[in-house]
Design an enzyme around this catalytic site. Structure first.
Site, PDB file in Angstrom:
ATOM      1  CD  GLU A 137      -2.702  -1.046   2.314  1.00 23.43           C
ATOM      2  OE1 GLU A 137      -2.674  -0.213   3.471  1.00 23.43           O
ATOM      3  OE2 GLU A 137      -3.775  -1.952   2.635  1.00 23.43           O
ATOM      4  CD  GLU A 145      -4.039  -5.634   3.892  1.00 22.41           C
ATOM      5  OE1 GLU A 145      -2.987  -6.021   3.602  1.00 22.41           O
ATOM      6  OE2 GLU A 145      -4.339  -4.798   4.763  1.00 22.41           O
TER       7      GLU A 145
END
Ligand code: IDC
Length: 294
Positions: A139, A227
Protein backbone atom coordinates in the site's frame (compact mmCIF):
# COMPACT_ATOMS: atom_id res chain seq x y z
CA UNK A 1 -14.36 -23.97 -12.88
CA UNK A 2 -14.37 -27.75 -12.34
CA UNK A 3 -11.87 -27.71 -9.55
CA UNK A 4 -10.48 -24.69 -7.78
CA UNK A 5 -6.89 -25.79 -7.22
CA UNK A 6 -3.68 -25.28 -9.20
CA UNK A 7 -3.45 -28.82 -10.59
CA UNK A 8 -6.59 -28.15 -12.62
CA UNK A 9 -6.39 -24.41 -13.34
CA UNK A 10 -2.68 -24.13 -14.07
CA UNK A 11 -1.16 -20.88 -15.14
CA UNK A 12 -3.51 -17.90 -14.74
CA UNK A 13 -3.86 -14.86 -16.94
CA UNK A 14 -6.03 -11.80 -17.43
CA UNK A 15 -8.51 -11.85 -20.29
CA UNK A 16 -10.51 -8.71 -20.97
CA UNK A 17 -10.76 -7.55 -17.38
CA UNK A 18 -11.09 -10.96 -15.73
CA UNK A 19 -8.84 -13.50 -14.15
CA UNK A 20 -8.94 -16.78 -16.10
CA UNK A 21 -7.39 -20.23 -15.82
CA UNK A 22 -5.38 -22.09 -18.45
CA UNK A 23 -8.60 -22.99 -20.31
CA UNK A 24 -9.81 -19.40 -20.39
CA UNK A 25 -12.46 -20.09 -17.75
CA UNK A 26 -13.24 -17.44 -15.11
CA UNK A 27 -11.18 -17.99 -12.02
CA UNK A 28 -11.64 -16.81 -8.45
CA UNK A 29 -8.95 -16.86 -5.79
CA UNK A 30 -10.30 -17.16 -2.29
CA UNK A 31 -7.58 -16.75 0.26
CA UNK A 32 -6.35 -15.70 3.65
CA UNK A 33 -3.40 -13.38 4.12
CA UNK A 34 -0.75 -14.09 6.68
CA UNK A 35 -0.06 -11.41 9.28
CA UNK A 36 3.49 -10.01 9.11
CA UNK A 37 5.72 -13.07 8.79
CA UNK A 38 8.34 -11.41 11.03
CA UNK A 39 5.80 -11.81 13.85
CA UNK A 40 3.33 -14.59 13.05
CA UNK A 41 5.04 -17.14 10.84
CA UNK A 42 4.80 -19.77 13.59
CA UNK A 43 1.10 -20.03 12.69
CA UNK A 44 1.86 -20.90 9.08
CA UNK A 45 2.28 -24.64 8.97
CA UNK A 46 0.81 -27.62 7.18
CA UNK A 47 -1.83 -28.30 9.78
CA UNK A 48 -3.16 -24.72 9.81
CA UNK A 49 -3.18 -24.27 6.06
CA UNK A 50 -4.93 -27.59 5.60
CA UNK A 51 -7.48 -26.43 8.13
CA UNK A 52 -8.07 -23.24 6.15
CA UNK A 53 -8.46 -25.31 3.00
CA UNK A 54 -10.96 -27.62 4.61
CA UNK A 55 -12.95 -25.18 6.76
CA UNK A 56 -12.77 -21.96 4.74
CA UNK A 57 -12.43 -23.54 1.31
CA UNK A 58 -9.41 -21.44 0.35
CA UNK A 59 -7.50 -22.10 -2.85
CA UNK A 60 -4.85 -19.44 -2.24
CA UNK A 61 -2.70 -17.95 0.49
CA UNK A 62 -0.94 -14.57 0.73
CA UNK A 63 2.47 -14.12 2.34
CA UNK A 64 2.78 -10.63 3.83
CA UNK A 65 6.48 -9.88 3.93
CA UNK A 66 6.88 -6.46 5.55
CA UNK A 67 9.83 -4.40 4.41
CA UNK A 68 10.04 -2.22 7.53
CA UNK A 69 9.03 -2.87 11.14
CA UNK A 70 11.79 -5.48 11.53
CA UNK A 71 10.86 -6.83 8.11
CA UNK A 72 12.90 -7.92 5.11
CA UNK A 73 15.10 -4.82 4.86
CA UNK A 74 16.42 -5.57 8.35
CA UNK A 75 16.26 -9.33 8.18
CA UNK A 76 16.98 -10.94 4.83
CA UNK A 77 16.40 -14.36 6.37
CA UNK A 78 12.70 -13.76 5.92
CA UNK A 79 13.30 -14.76 2.30
CA UNK A 80 13.95 -18.31 3.47
CA UNK A 81 10.64 -18.27 5.33
CA UNK A 82 8.93 -17.07 2.17
CA UNK A 83 10.39 -19.98 0.20
CA UNK A 84 9.26 -22.44 2.86
CA UNK A 85 5.71 -21.13 2.71
CA UNK A 86 5.69 -21.17 -1.10
CA UNK A 87 6.82 -24.80 -1.02
CA UNK A 88 4.08 -25.63 1.46
CA UNK A 89 1.47 -24.02 -0.79
CA UNK A 90 2.81 -25.94 -3.79
CA UNK A 91 2.51 -29.16 -1.80
CA UNK A 92 -1.09 -28.28 -0.89
CA UNK A 93 -2.03 -27.36 -4.50
CA UNK A 94 -2.70 -23.71 -3.61
CA UNK A 95 -1.94 -20.47 -5.37
CA UNK A 96 0.34 -18.25 -3.34
CA UNK A 97 0.83 -14.49 -3.41
CA UNK A 98 4.18 -13.03 -2.42
CA UNK A 99 3.37 -9.61 -1.03
CA UNK A 100 6.16 -6.99 -0.77
CA UNK A 101 4.47 -5.38 2.19
CA UNK A 102 5.45 -1.73 2.26
CA UNK A 103 3.45 0.26 4.82
CA UNK A 104 5.31 2.71 7.08
CA UNK A 105 7.64 3.14 4.09
CA UNK A 106 4.93 4.75 2.00
CA UNK A 107 7.06 5.30 -1.11
CA UNK A 108 7.82 2.06 -3.01
CA UNK A 109 10.89 3.68 -4.57
CA UNK A 110 12.56 3.76 -1.15
CA UNK A 111 13.61 0.10 -1.41
CA UNK A 112 13.53 -0.26 -5.18
CA UNK A 113 16.94 -1.95 -5.43
CA UNK A 114 16.11 -4.47 -2.73
CA UNK A 115 12.78 -5.22 -4.39
CA UNK A 116 14.37 -5.79 -7.80
CA UNK A 117 16.93 -8.20 -6.34
CA UNK A 118 14.31 -10.04 -4.32
CA UNK A 119 11.86 -10.52 -7.19
CA UNK A 120 14.66 -11.49 -9.57
CA UNK A 121 15.74 -14.28 -7.27
CA UNK A 122 12.25 -15.54 -6.43
CA UNK A 123 10.93 -15.43 -9.98
CA UNK A 124 13.93 -17.27 -11.37
CA UNK A 125 13.65 -19.87 -8.64
CA UNK A 126 9.93 -20.45 -9.30
CA UNK A 127 10.09 -19.92 -13.05
CA UNK A 128 7.94 -22.84 -14.14
CA UNK A 129 5.63 -22.95 -11.15
CA UNK A 130 2.08 -21.75 -11.91
CA UNK A 131 1.23 -21.39 -8.19
CA UNK A 132 3.17 -18.19 -7.63
CA UNK A 133 1.65 -14.72 -7.96
CA UNK A 134 3.70 -11.58 -7.50
CA UNK A 135 2.30 -8.65 -5.51
CA UNK A 136 5.14 -6.21 -5.88
CA UNK A 137 3.83 -3.58 -3.48
CA UNK A 138 1.30 -3.52 -0.64
CA UNK A 139 0.00 0.00 0.00
CA UNK A 140 1.73 3.19 -1.14
CA UNK A 141 0.82 6.14 1.04
CA UNK A 142 1.91 9.59 2.18
CA UNK A 143 3.55 12.07 -0.11
CA UNK A 144 3.67 9.93 -3.26
CA UNK A 145 1.98 10.15 -6.64
CA UNK A 146 1.15 7.65 -9.37
CA UNK A 147 3.20 9.44 -12.02
CA UNK A 148 6.26 10.33 -9.97
CA UNK A 149 6.69 7.31 -7.65
CA UNK A 150 4.19 4.48 -8.01
CA UNK A 151 4.14 3.83 -11.76
CA UNK A 152 7.94 4.25 -12.15
CA UNK A 153 8.41 1.59 -9.46
CA UNK A 154 6.26 -0.88 -11.42
CA UNK A 155 8.12 -0.06 -14.62
CA UNK A 156 11.38 -1.12 -12.96
CA UNK A 157 10.22 -4.20 -11.07
CA UNK A 158 7.85 -5.84 -13.55
CA UNK A 159 10.47 -6.30 -16.31
CA UNK A 160 12.72 -8.06 -13.78
CA UNK A 161 10.01 -10.68 -13.23
CA UNK A 162 9.02 -10.86 -16.90
CA UNK A 163 12.62 -11.49 -17.91
CA UNK A 164 12.51 -14.72 -15.89
CA UNK A 165 9.03 -15.83 -16.81
CA UNK A 166 6.86 -14.44 -19.55
CA UNK A 167 3.58 -15.50 -17.92
CA UNK A 168 2.32 -15.02 -14.37
CA UNK A 169 -0.08 -12.74 -12.64
CA UNK A 170 1.40 -9.57 -11.18
CA UNK A 171 -0.65 -7.56 -8.73
CA UNK A 172 -0.10 -3.84 -8.63
CA UNK A 173 -1.39 -1.14 -6.35
CA UNK A 174 -3.56 1.84 -6.68
CA UNK A 175 -2.78 5.10 -4.93
CA UNK A 176 -3.27 5.94 -1.24
CA UNK A 177 -3.52 2.55 0.52
CA UNK A 178 -5.07 0.95 -2.60
CA UNK A 179 -8.08 3.28 -2.54
CA UNK A 180 -7.59 4.68 -6.03
CA UNK A 181 -9.06 1.96 -8.21
CA UNK A 182 -11.18 4.53 -10.08
CA UNK A 183 -8.18 6.51 -11.31
CA UNK A 184 -5.88 3.79 -12.72
CA UNK A 185 -7.94 3.68 -15.89
CA UNK A 186 -6.50 7.08 -16.80
CA UNK A 187 -2.97 5.69 -16.91
CA UNK A 188 -2.79 1.87 -16.99
CA UNK A 189 0.55 0.06 -16.97
CA UNK A 190 1.74 -1.17 -20.34
CA UNK A 191 2.09 -4.82 -19.26
CA UNK A 192 -0.14 -7.87 -19.65
CA UNK A 193 -1.63 -10.01 -16.87
CA UNK A 194 -1.80 -7.25 -14.28
CA UNK A 195 -4.48 -7.14 -11.59
CA UNK A 196 -4.95 -3.86 -9.73
CA UNK A 197 -5.52 -4.09 -6.01
CA UNK A 198 -8.27 -2.55 -3.98
CA UNK A 199 -8.06 -2.92 -0.20
CA UNK A 200 -10.99 -2.33 2.13
CA UNK A 201 -11.73 -2.59 5.84
CA UNK A 202 -15.47 -2.75 6.34
CA UNK A 203 -15.44 -0.64 9.52
CA UNK A 204 -13.80 2.21 7.61
CA UNK A 205 -14.65 1.92 3.93
CA UNK A 206 -18.18 1.90 2.60
CA UNK A 207 -20.25 3.06 -0.34
CA UNK A 208 -17.83 5.71 -1.56
CA UNK A 209 -15.10 3.14 -2.22
CA UNK A 210 -17.60 0.60 -3.55
CA UNK A 211 -18.76 3.15 -6.11
CA UNK A 212 -15.16 3.52 -7.23
CA UNK A 213 -14.95 -0.24 -7.64
CA UNK A 214 -18.13 -0.33 -9.71
CA UNK A 215 -16.82 2.47 -11.90
CA UNK A 216 -13.50 0.65 -12.37
CA UNK A 217 -15.13 -2.68 -13.24
CA UNK A 218 -17.54 -1.03 -15.66
CA UNK A 219 -14.56 0.69 -17.30
CA UNK A 220 -12.76 -2.63 -17.75
CA UNK A 221 -10.12 -2.53 -15.00
CA UNK A 222 -8.97 -5.98 -13.80
CA UNK A 223 -9.37 -5.85 -10.01
CA UNK A 224 -8.31 -8.04 -7.10
CA UNK A 225 -9.01 -7.47 -3.41
CA UNK A 226 -5.63 -8.70 -2.23
CA UNK A 227 -6.42 -7.58 1.32
CA UNK A 228 -9.62 -6.86 3.22
CA UNK A 229 -10.59 -6.84 6.86
CA UNK A 230 -14.02 -7.00 8.46
CA UNK A 231 -12.79 -4.56 11.12
CA UNK A 232 -11.90 -0.88 10.95
CA UNK A 233 -8.55 -0.08 9.37
CA UNK A 234 -6.93 2.05 12.08
CA UNK A 235 -7.70 0.87 15.59
CA UNK A 236 -8.63 -2.67 14.49
CA UNK A 237 -10.80 -2.89 17.58
CA UNK A 238 -14.22 -3.93 16.35
CA UNK A 239 -15.85 -5.70 13.42
CA UNK A 240 -18.51 -4.37 11.07
CA UNK A 241 -20.17 -7.44 9.63
CA UNK A 242 -23.16 -5.69 8.06
CA UNK A 243 -20.94 -3.53 5.90
CA UNK A 244 -18.69 -6.52 5.17
CA UNK A 245 -21.69 -8.44 3.81
CA UNK A 246 -22.54 -5.65 1.39
CA UNK A 247 -18.92 -5.62 0.22
CA UNK A 248 -18.74 -9.35 -0.32
CA UNK A 249 -22.03 -9.37 -2.26
CA UNK A 250 -20.57 -6.79 -4.61
CA UNK A 251 -17.31 -8.72 -5.08
CA UNK A 252 -19.33 -11.82 -5.86
CA UNK A 253 -21.25 -10.01 -8.55
CA UNK A 254 -18.01 -9.24 -10.37
CA UNK A 255 -16.20 -12.56 -9.63
CA UNK A 256 -13.47 -10.70 -7.76
CA UNK A 257 -10.77 -12.63 -5.92
CA UNK A 258 -10.33 -11.80 -2.24
CA UNK A 259 -7.86 -12.27 0.62
CA UNK A 260 -8.79 -11.78 4.24
CA UNK A 261 -6.46 -10.12 6.77
CA UNK A 262 -5.26 -12.13 8.68
CA UNK A 263 -4.01 -15.50 9.86
CA UNK A 264 -3.13 -14.48 13.40
CA UNK A 265 -4.23 -14.70 17.00
CA UNK A 266 -3.12 -11.19 17.87
CA UNK A 267 -5.50 -9.25 20.09
CA UNK A 268 -7.10 -7.30 17.24
CA UNK A 269 -10.49 -7.60 15.56
CA UNK A 270 -9.21 -8.70 12.16
CA UNK A 271 -7.43 -11.81 13.47
CA UNK A 272 -9.16 -15.02 12.43
CA UNK A 273 -8.29 -16.64 15.76
CA UNK A 274 -9.13 -15.59 19.30
CA UNK A 275 -6.12 -14.25 21.24
CA UNK A 276 -3.73 -17.06 22.10
CA UNK A 277 -6.16 -19.71 20.90
CA UNK A 278 -7.02 -21.94 17.97
CA UNK A 279 -10.69 -21.04 18.19
CA UNK A 280 -12.07 -18.86 15.44
CA UNK A 281 -12.79 -15.24 16.36
CA UNK A 282 -15.93 -13.35 15.35
CA UNK A 283 -14.08 -12.29 12.22
CA UNK A 284 -12.86 -15.84 11.56
CA UNK A 285 -16.35 -17.34 11.88
CA UNK A 286 -17.82 -14.70 9.63
CA UNK A 287 -15.20 -15.09 6.90
CA UNK A 288 -15.50 -18.86 7.04
CA UNK A 289 -19.28 -18.67 6.54
CA UNK A 290 -18.95 -16.14 3.71
CA UNK A 291 -16.23 -18.12 1.95
CA UNK A 292 -18.25 -21.31 2.05
CA UNK A 293 -20.91 -19.45 0.17
CA UNK A 294 -18.66 -17.65 -2.32
C1 IDC B 1 -1.58 -4.08 10.76
C2 IDC B 1 -1.63 -5.23 11.74
C3 IDC B 1 -1.11 -4.79 13.09
C4 IDC B 1 0.29 -4.24 12.91
C5 IDC B 1 0.30 -3.16 11.85
C6 IDC B 1 1.76 -2.78 11.58
O1 IDC B 1 -2.95 -5.72 11.82
O2 IDC B 1 -1.10 -5.85 14.02
O3 IDC B 1 0.75 -3.70 14.13
O4 IDC B 1 -0.26 -3.61 10.63
O5 IDC B 1 1.90 -1.58 10.95
C7 IDC B 1 -3.42 -2.40 6.30
C8 IDC B 1 -2.08 -3.00 6.13
C9 IDC B 1 -1.81 -4.04 7.21
C10 IDC B 1 -2.37 -3.59 8.56
C11 IDC B 1 -3.89 -3.54 8.42
C12 IDC B 1 -4.62 -3.23 9.72
O6 IDC B 1 -1.89 -3.56 4.85
O7 IDC B 1 -0.42 -4.22 7.29
O8 IDC B 1 -2.01 -4.56 9.52
N1 IDC B 1 -4.22 -2.58 7.37
O9 IDC B 1 -4.26 -1.99 10.22
N2 IDC B 1 -4.02 -1.57 5.47
C13 IDC B 1 -5.19 -1.18 6.02
C14 IDC B 1 -5.34 -1.81 7.23
Amino acid sequence: MKNKYVSYNGSLSVKDSNLVNQYGETMILKGISSHGIQWYSHLINKEKIERLKLEFGINAFRIAMYTEEKGYIYNNNLKEKVKEIIDLCILLDLYVIIDWHILKDGNPLLYLDESMLFFDEISSLYKNIPNVIYEICNEPNGDVTWKKDIKPYAEKVIPVIRKNLSKSIIIFVTKHYCQGIDTVIEDLLGFKDILYSLHFYSGTHGKELRDKLIFAKESGVPVIVSEFGVSDAQTNSKVDLEEAKIWIELLKKYNISLFNWSLSDKREASSIFVFNSQNLSVSGEFVKAQYNNY
